[in-house]
Design an enzyme around this catalytic site. Structure first.
Site, short mmCIF file in Angstrom:
data_model
loop_
_atom_site.label_atom_id
_atom_site.label_comp_id
_atom_site.label_asym_id
_atom_site.label_seq_id
_atom_site.Cartn_x
_atom_site.Cartn_y
_atom_site.Cartn_z
N GLU A 25 0.86 -1.18 0.00
CA GLU A 25 0.00 0.00 0.00
C GLU A 25 0.89 1.23 0.00
O GLU A 25 1.77 1.37 0.86
CB GLU A 25 -0.90 0.02 1.24
CG GLU A 25 -1.93 -1.08 1.27
CD GLU A 25 -2.75 -1.06 2.56
OE1 GLU A 25 -2.46 -0.22 3.44
OE2 GLU A 25 -3.66 -1.88 2.70
N ASP A 38 -5.84 8.04 10.58
CA ASP A 38 -4.46 7.68 10.89
C ASP A 38 -4.03 8.16 12.26
O ASP A 38 -4.36 9.26 12.70
CB ASP A 38 -3.52 8.27 9.82
CG ASP A 38 -3.76 7.64 8.46
OD1 ASP A 38 -3.85 6.40 8.41
OD2 ASP A 38 -3.87 8.37 7.47
#
Length: 275
Positions: free
Chosen positions: A51, A62
């Site tokens: 990724e 995140d």
């Protein structure tokens, strides 16, 4: 259409009775040249799928490590077009390893869905995870992806029930990314026993492989996740290696450190033989 690179990675893992290792890095952290070296190091040390994070100013899903990585990449001037160019560079010498672009909708929308889909396909990107673009809103991009054979990879969470899992699966391809914890990346540790039933449900409803991520940092944790899922996703632990390199100014140390972690995870995952 023939088998995609993502399908090929899972087919190879099934043949070997093992789970796949999905590794994440932030493009442009600590710089694009180091990111290219890291891509190669991850691939050479056992990452089945990579990724490639696209930095964004407001990365809501995140945790601290990836937020900081994104800010460092943005400070370097890294743009979405640079991330796509990095993928294209990697693809020149590697026609096998699947590359997933992971990011947020705003930069993609700003670039234009059609321009983005065309550029991603040309660069050899295999699909994307657009964290804040839910199934109800991704139809325009999904239609363009279908034209290019790109995968729309969706997220499921511990709060995803069977009804929602069906919606998440609608139009998805490649795999489902199961978020193991209710929180942000790198936060806490996931409990495989607590999510095993839901992972199995999402796999059954979607008909796709399910990879588990968020809260997986060590080989021991990865091995436990490999028992319940088709793949294990590790991100923050890799990003922290880039952060260490940035802090010391020894950028060239990042790729070997990420490679060593990938090897540790690969060995741990392979210790779990799947039926």
């Amino acid at each position: 259409m023939g088998r995609t690179r993502i399908e090929g990675a899972f087919a190879e893992a099934r043949r070997d009775n093992r789970a796949v290792l999905v590794a994440y890095l932030m493009a442009g952290d600590p710089d694009l040249e180091t990111s290219y070296a890291a891509l190669c190091a991850l691939r050479d040390n056992g990452a089945d799928i990579i990724e490639l994070g696209a930095p964004f100013t407001d990365p809501m899903a995140d945790g601290a490590a990836i937020q900081k990585a994104g800010l460092r990449a943005l400070a370097n001037g890294t743009k979405l077009t640079d991330v796509i160019a990095l993928a294209a560079r990697f693809r020149k010498d590697d026609q096998t390893t699947p590359l997933i672009l992971m990011g947020y909708a705003n930069p993609v929308h700003s670039m234009g869905y059609e321009t983005f889909a065309d550029a991603a396909a040309t660069a050899g990107i295999d699909g994307s995870i657009i964290v804040d673009l839910p199934p109800e809103e991704d139809a325009p991009l999904r239609e363009l992806y279908t034209r290019h054979g790109l995968s729309v990879i969706r997220l499921a969470t511990p709060t995803t029930d069977e009804h929602r899992a069906a919606k998440v699966s609608e139009g998805a391809s490649g795999f489902i990314y199961f978020v193991a914890v209710t929180g942000v990346t790198g936060a806490g540790s996931a409990d495989p026993a607590a999510i095993a039933g839901q992972v199995a449900m999402v796999k059954r409803v979607s008909g796709l492989p399910v990879c588990v991520g968020f809260g997986v940092k060590s080989g021991a944790q990865a091995a436990e996740m490999a028992k319940i899922a088709d793949g294990v996703v590790v991100g923050s632990a890799f990003v922290e290696k880039a952060g260490d390199a940035h802090a010391t100014g020894r950028f060239k140390a990042a790729a070997p450190a990420m490679g060593a972690l990938a090897r540790e995870l690969r060995v741990a995952i392979d210790s779990v033989r799947k039926a």
